[in-house]
Design a protein around this motif. Sequence first.
Motif, PDB file in Angstrom:
ATOM      1  N   MET A   1       0.741  -1.249   0.134  1.00  0.00           N
ATOM      2  CA  MET A   1       0.081   0.024   0.091  1.00  0.00           C
ATOM      3  C   MET A   1       1.056   1.167  -0.063  1.00  0.00           C
ATOM      4  SD  MET A   1      -3.164   0.989   2.530  1.00  0.00           S
ATOM      5  CE  MET A   1      -2.331   1.375   4.014  1.00  0.00           C
ATOM      6  N   GLN A   2       0.509   2.491  -0.677  1.00  0.00           N
ATOM      7  CA  GLN A   2       1.116   3.488  -0.770  1.00  0.00           C
ATOM      8  C   GLN A   2       0.290   4.730  -0.266  1.00  0.00           C
ATOM      9  OE1 GLN A   2       2.978   4.285  -4.685  1.00  0.00           O
ATOM     10  NE2 GLN A   2       3.210   6.439  -4.213  1.00  0.00           N
ATOM     11  N   ALA A   3       1.065   5.615   0.544  1.00  0.00           N
ATOM     12  CA  ALA A   3       0.111   6.520   1.063  1.00  0.00           C
ATOM     13  C   ALA A   3      -0.485   7.307   0.090  1.00  0.00           C
ATOM     14  CB  ALA A   3       1.160   7.645   1.958  1.00  0.00           C
ATOM     15  N   ARG A   4      -1.501   8.122   0.302  1.00  0.00           N
ATOM     16  CA  ARG A   4      -2.576   8.960  -0.795  1.00  0.00           C
ATOM     17  C   ARG A   4      -1.699  10.273  -1.132  1.00  0.00           C
ATOM     18  NH1 ARG A   4      -8.211   8.645   2.313  1.00  0.00           N
ATOM     19  NH2 ARG A   4      -9.081   6.694   1.240  1.00  0.00           N
ATOM     20  N   MET A   5      -0.593  10.640  -0.224  1.00  0.00           N
ATOM     21  CA  MET A   5      -0.059  11.893  -0.428  1.00  0.00           C
ATOM     22  C   MET A   5       1.023  11.932   0.533  1.00  0.00           C
ATOM     23  SD  MET A   5      -2.313  14.828   1.440  1.00  0.00           S
ATOM     24  CE  MET A   5      -1.036  16.031   1.369  1.00  0.00           C
ATOM     25  N   THR A   6       2.063  12.929   0.341  1.00  0.00           N
ATOM     26  CA  THR A   6       3.345  13.099   1.038  1.00  0.00           C
ATOM     27  C   THR A   6       2.517  13.465   2.495  1.00  0.00           C
ATOM     28  OG1 THR A   6       4.468  13.817  -0.712  1.00  0.00           O
ATOM     29  CG2 THR A   6       5.243  14.397   1.530  1.00  0.00           C
ATOM     30  N   ASN A   7       3.295  13.218   3.468  1.00  0.00           N
ATOM     31  CA  ASN A   7       2.814  13.653   4.725  1.00  0.00           C
ATOM     32  C   ASN A   7       2.834  15.469   4.733  1.00  0.00           C
ATOM     33  OD1 ASN A   7       2.852  14.689   7.517  1.00  0.00           O
ATOM     34  ND2 ASN A   7       3.686  12.721   8.279  1.00  0.00           N
ATOM     35  N   PRO A   8       1.369  15.613   5.345  1.00  0.00           N
ATOM     36  CA  PRO A   8       1.087  17.077   5.363  1.00  0.00           C
ATOM     37  C   PRO A   8       2.282  17.844   5.990  1.00  0.00           C
ATOM     38  CG  PRO A   8      -0.838  16.098   5.814  1.00  0.00           C
ATOM     39  CD  PRO A   8       0.317  15.029   5.824  1.00  0.00           C
ATOM     40  N   ALA A   9       2.808  17.333   7.155  1.00  0.00           N
ATOM     41  CA  ALA A   9       3.868  18.084   7.871  1.00  0.00           C
ATOM     42  C   ALA A   9       5.179  18.305   7.072  1.00  0.00           C
ATOM     43  CB  ALA A   9       4.169  17.484   9.142  1.00  0.00           C
ATOM     44  N   GLU A  10       5.312  17.352   6.191  1.00  0.00           N
ATOM     45  CA  GLU A  10       6.604  17.583   5.072  1.00  0.00           C
ATOM     46  C   GLU A  10       5.955  18.551   4.055  1.00  0.00           C
ATOM     47  OE1 GLU A  10       8.300  13.896   3.662  1.00  0.00           O
ATOM     48  OE2 GLU A  10       7.613  12.917   5.324  1.00  0.00           O
TER      49      GLU A  10
ATOM     50  N   ALA B   1       4.584  23.272  10.078  1.00  0.00           N
ATOM     51  CA  ALA B   1       3.746  22.556  10.989  1.00  0.00           C
ATOM     52  C   ALA B   1       4.784  21.547  11.874  1.00  0.00           C
ATOM     53  CB  ALA B   1       2.989  21.609  10.094  1.00  0.00           C
ATOM     54  N   THR B   2       5.978  21.085  11.079  1.00  0.00           N
ATOM     55  CA  THR B   2       6.913  20.297  11.690  1.00  0.00           C
ATOM     56  C   THR B   2       7.544  20.859  12.738  1.00  0.00           C
ATOM     57  OG1 THR B   2       7.082  18.778   9.591  1.00  0.00           O
ATOM     58  CG2 THR B   2       8.880  18.774  11.235  1.00  0.00           C
ATOM     59  N   LYS B   3       8.290  22.085  12.596  1.00  0.00           N
ATOM     60  CA  LYS B   3       8.756  22.984  13.570  1.00  0.00           C
ATOM     61  C   LYS B   3       7.841  23.146  14.684  1.00  0.00           C
ATOM     62  CE  LYS B   3      11.026  25.909  10.092  1.00  0.00           C
ATOM     63  NZ  LYS B   3      11.094  27.089   9.347  1.00  0.00           N
ATOM     64  N   GLY B   4       6.673  23.423  14.477  1.00  0.00           N
ATOM     65  CA  GLY B   4       5.676  23.419  15.890  1.00  0.00           C
ATOM     66  C   GLY B   4       5.509  22.023  16.585  1.00  0.00           C
ATOM     67  N   ILE B   5       5.345  20.898  15.914  1.00  0.00           N
ATOM     68  CA  ILE B   5       5.286  19.803  16.496  1.00  0.00           C
ATOM     69  C   ILE B   5       6.802  19.187  17.324  1.00  0.00           C
ATOM     70  CG2 ILE B   5       5.361  17.240  16.031  1.00  0.00           C
ATOM     71  CD1 ILE B   5       3.363  17.923  13.584  1.00  0.00           C
ATOM     72  N   GLN B   6       7.884  19.743  16.560  1.00  0.00           N
ATOM     73  CA  GLN B   6       9.026  19.481  17.045  1.00  0.00           C
ATOM     74  C   GLN B   6       9.272  20.411  18.459  1.00  0.00           C
ATOM     75  OE1 GLN B   6      11.712  20.518  13.859  1.00  0.00           O
ATOM     76  NE2 GLN B   6      11.952  18.350  13.207  1.00  0.00           N
ATOM     77  N   ASN B   7       8.496  21.660  18.421  1.00  0.00           N
ATOM     78  CA  ASN B   7       8.623  22.297  19.922  1.00  0.00           C
ATOM     79  C   ASN B   7       7.826  21.872  20.733  1.00  0.00           C
ATOM     80  OD1 ASN B   7      10.303  24.449  19.146  1.00  0.00           O
ATOM     81  ND2 ASN B   7       8.687  25.524  17.968  1.00  0.00           N
ATOM     82  N   ILE B   8       6.582  21.169  20.539  1.00  0.00           N
ATOM     83  CA  ILE B   8       5.814  20.429  21.618  1.00  0.00           C
ATOM     84  C   ILE B   8       6.720  19.239  21.961  1.00  0.00           C
ATOM     85  CG2 ILE B   8       3.843  19.186  21.979  1.00  0.00           C
ATOM     86  CD1 ILE B   8       2.446  21.127  19.932  1.00  0.00           C
ATOM     87  N   TYR B   9       7.149  18.503  21.218  1.00  0.00           N
ATOM     88  CA  TYR B   9       8.106  17.426  21.608  1.00  0.00           C
ATOM     89  C   TYR B   9       9.260  17.920  22.453  1.00  0.00           C
ATOM     90  CZ  TYR B   9       6.415  13.021  19.376  1.00  0.00           C
ATOM     91  OH  TYR B   9       5.809  11.962  18.715  1.00  0.00           O
ATOM     92  N   LYS B  10       9.883  18.759  22.181  1.00  0.00           N
ATOM     93  CA  LYS B  10      10.998  19.358  23.018  1.00  0.00           C
ATOM     94  C   LYS B  10      10.294  19.898  24.524  1.00  0.00           C
ATOM     95  CE  LYS B  10      14.425  23.191  23.201  1.00  0.00           C
ATOM     96  NZ  LYS B  10      14.792  24.407  22.635  1.00  0.00           N
ATOM     97  N   ALA B  11       9.201  20.387  24.419  1.00  0.00           N
ATOM     98  CA  ALA B  11       8.728  20.847  25.747  1.00  0.00           C
ATOM     99  C   ALA B  11       8.333  19.362  26.530  1.00  0.00           C
ATOM    100  CB  ALA B  11       7.410  21.412  25.761  1.00  0.00           C
TER     101      ALA B  11
ATOM    102  N   THR C   1      -0.147  12.285  19.580  1.00  0.00           N
ATOM    103  CA  THR C   1      -0.339  10.995  19.068  1.00  0.00           C
ATOM    104  C   THR C   1      -1.731  10.927  18.218  1.00  0.00           C
ATOM    105  OG1 THR C   1       0.768   9.907  20.903  1.00  0.00           O
ATOM    106  CG2 THR C   1      -0.741   8.492  19.740  1.00  0.00           C
ATOM    107  N   ASN C   2      -2.667  11.536  18.920  1.00  0.00           N
ATOM    108  CA  ASN C   2      -3.898  11.565  18.167  1.00  0.00           C
ATOM    109  C   ASN C   2      -3.939  12.177  16.918  1.00  0.00           C
ATOM    110  OD1 ASN C   2      -6.343  10.179  19.419  1.00  0.00           O
ATOM    111  ND2 ASN C   2      -5.110  10.875  21.194  1.00  0.00           N
ATOM    112  N   LEU C   3      -3.017  13.345  17.150  1.00  0.00           N
ATOM    113  CA  LEU C   3      -2.896  14.227  15.572  1.00  0.00           C
ATOM    114  C   LEU C   3      -2.165  13.314  14.492  1.00  0.00           C
ATOM    115  CD1 LEU C   3      -2.583  16.814  14.137  1.00  0.00           C
ATOM    116  CD2 LEU C   3      -0.358  16.928  15.292  1.00  0.00           C
ATOM    117  N   PHE C   4      -1.134  12.648  15.144  1.00  0.00           N
ATOM    118  CA  PHE C   4      -0.683  11.809  14.134  1.00  0.00           C
ATOM    119  C   PHE C   4      -1.207  10.455  13.568  1.00  0.00           C
ATOM    120  CE2 PHE C   4       3.515  12.812  16.975  1.00  0.00           C
ATOM    121  CZ  PHE C   4       3.929  13.854  16.183  1.00  0.00           C
ATOM    122  N   ASN C   5      -2.075   9.935  14.478  1.00  0.00           N
ATOM    123  CA  ASN C   5      -2.793   8.871  14.241  1.00  0.00           C
ATOM    124  C   ASN C   5      -3.908   9.242  13.020  1.00  0.00           C
ATOM    125  OD1 ASN C   5      -3.226   7.542  17.620  1.00  0.00           O
ATOM    126  ND2 ASN C   5      -1.712   7.308  16.057  1.00  0.00           N
ATOM    127  N   ARG C   6      -4.434  10.720  13.082  1.00  0.00           N
ATOM    128  CA  ARG C   6      -5.481  11.079  12.300  1.00  0.00           C
ATOM    129  C   ARG C   6      -4.782  11.406  10.906  1.00  0.00           C
ATOM    130  NH1 ARG C   6      -7.382  10.630  16.985  1.00  0.00           N
ATOM    131  NH2 ARG C   6      -9.494  10.695  17.607  1.00  0.00           N
TER     132      ARG C   6
END
Length: 151
Positions: free
Chosen positions: A1-10, A15-25, A133-138
């Motif tokens: 199976m192939q993903a429908r599209m590239t990850n929106p965070a890419e 968006a990735t920067k924001g996620i990385q800041n939350i992970y850092k916190a 996690t719920n964000l990533f899952n969705r």
Amino acid sequence: MQARMTNPAEILPDATKGIQNIYKAIGQSGTDGKVLELVHLRASQINGCSPCVFGGIKSALRSGETDERLHQVAAWRDSDLSTDAERAALEMAEAATRLADNPTSVSDEIWAAAAAQFSEKELSAIVLMIALTNLFNRINTTIRVPAGATW
């Protein structure tokens, strides 16, 4: 199976920067990394997000988690391998993830059990980990990211 599209965070790198800041916190909270891995894994199991389950298991193993405990995350209520703190965090992860199943979401009883085990800073990290996690899952289930893929 192939993903429908590239990850929106890419596609939207801010968006990735924001996620990385939350992970850092989350990482700076002092919360036990194994607890964070367990809540990530349990929410991902509930949501049927195979890439997050796959990545969560790999990450938990790197954090020193055992195969035996990871095999019992889905049935943590029936396992004697979880601490009281882990049980409280897992129960919160389930309640916060299953919003459609329970209109009260995280009940006062669930919150009190977690608050008895964790500081406010640790609870903040756990809540943020569950939400991320719920964000990533969705995202992964919407664009159909195949099992084995990671961010």
